[in-house]
Design an enzyme around this catalytic site. Structure first.
Site, PDB file in Angstrom:
ATOM      1  N   ASN A 122       4.094  29.195  28.709  1.00  0.00           N
ATOM      2  CA  ASN A 122       5.364  28.677  28.860  1.00  0.00           C
ATOM      3  C   ASN A 122       6.502  29.646  28.365  1.00  0.00           C
ATOM      4  O   ASN A 122       6.334  30.460  27.473  1.00  0.00           O
ATOM      5  CB  ASN A 122       5.581  27.341  28.054  1.00  0.00           C
ATOM      6  CG  ASN A 122       5.315  27.204  26.928  1.00  0.00           C
ATOM      7  OD1 ASN A 122       4.435  28.015  26.216  1.00  0.00           O
ATOM      8  ND2 ASN A 122       5.873  26.378  25.948  1.00  0.00           N
ATOM      9  N   ILE A 123       7.407  29.654  29.123  1.00  0.00           N
ATOM     10  CA  ILE A 123       8.717  30.824  28.940  1.00  0.00           C
ATOM     11  C   ILE A 123       9.837  29.875  28.897  1.00  0.00           C
ATOM     12  O   ILE A 123      10.343  29.493  29.917  1.00  0.00           O
ATOM     13  CB  ILE A 123       8.714  31.716  29.978  1.00  0.00           C
ATOM     14  CG1 ILE A 123       7.224  32.621  30.110  1.00  0.00           C
ATOM     15  CG2 ILE A 123       9.784  32.861  29.671  1.00  0.00           C
ATOM     16  CD1 ILE A 123       7.048  33.580  30.973  1.00  0.00           C
TER      17      ILE A 123
ATOM     18  N   CYS B 203       6.645  25.991  32.627  1.00  0.00           N
ATOM     19  CA  CYS B 203       5.570  25.742  31.997  1.00  0.00           C
ATOM     20  C   CYS B 203       4.540  26.705  32.090  1.00  0.00           C
ATOM     21  O   CYS B 203       4.479  27.300  33.255  1.00  0.00           O
ATOM     22  CB  CYS B 203       5.118  24.292  32.394  1.00  0.00           C
ATOM     23  SG  CYS B 203       6.212  23.001  32.128  1.00  0.00           S
TER      24      CYS B 203
ATOM     25  N   GLU C 234       1.294  26.383  33.152  1.00  0.00           N
ATOM     26  CA  GLU C 234       0.583  26.098  34.494  1.00  0.00           C
ATOM     27  C   GLU C 234       1.429  26.729  35.745  1.00  0.00           C
ATOM     28  O   GLU C 234       0.829  27.397  36.499  1.00  0.00           O
ATOM     29  CB  GLU C 234       0.402  24.664  34.821  1.00  0.00           C
ATOM     30  CG  GLU C 234      -0.269  23.811  33.668  1.00  0.00           C
ATOM     31  CD  GLU C 234       0.875  23.411  32.684  1.00  0.00           C
ATOM     32  OE1 GLU C 234       1.472  23.807  32.172  1.00  0.00           O
ATOM     33  OE2 GLU C 234       0.482  22.086  32.365  1.00  0.00           O
TER      34      GLU C 234
END
Ligand code: THU
Length: 132
Positions: free
Chosen positions: A42-43, A53, A55
């Site tokens: 996540n960034i 996220c 994913e």
């Protein structure tokens, strides 16, 4: 590549998370049928909603590399129960993953709950719903 190995990649990816606001780190590892793995973390952003996220980073990296033959996904966070993917990620996953696709949700205690795409988002909105 077995499930446990893929989870190790997700744990490694988690360490790269950029989370100055929530301090909640998430890692993802997306295995392709070719054997290649795309990692995601996540960034976050000072403009909070711009955050992405783990994913989605992994999925978008694969697509940007021109690869769409997805095999399975692992996602991990430091949570009491294996981390459930958020709703936005579920919708993005449903665009690319088949209903039987496996997602290994995990925590740092090595608890794993493997679910299918259909478990995560049944009755999902799809391109075919725009056909009259
Ligand atoms: N987060 C993910 O990376 N994946 C999820 O499925 C749940 C939420 C991140 C977004 C944000 O950086 C932090 O976790 C707290 O919501």
């Amino acid at each position: 590549m077995n499930k446990s190995e893929l989870i190790l990649f997700a744990q490694k990816a988690r360490e790269k998370a950029y989370t100055p606001y929530s301090e909640f780190k998430v890692g993802a590892a997306l295995l392709m049928t070719s054997g290649k793995i795309y990692e995601g973390c996540n960034i976050e952003n000072a403009a909070y909603p711009v955050t992405i996220c783990a994913e989605r980073v992994a999925i978008f990296k694969a697509i940007a590399a021109g690869e769409t033959d997805f095999d399975q996904l692992a996602v991990v966070a430091d949570t009491k129960r294996p981390v459930p993917p958020c709703g936005s990620c579920r919708q993005v996953m449903s665009e690319f993953f088949s209903p039987s696709f496996s997602i290994h949700t995990c925590n740092l205690e090595n608890e794993v709950k493997t679910v299918t795409m259909n478990d995560l988002l049944p009755y999902s909105f799809a391109a075919s719903d725009m056909d009259k």
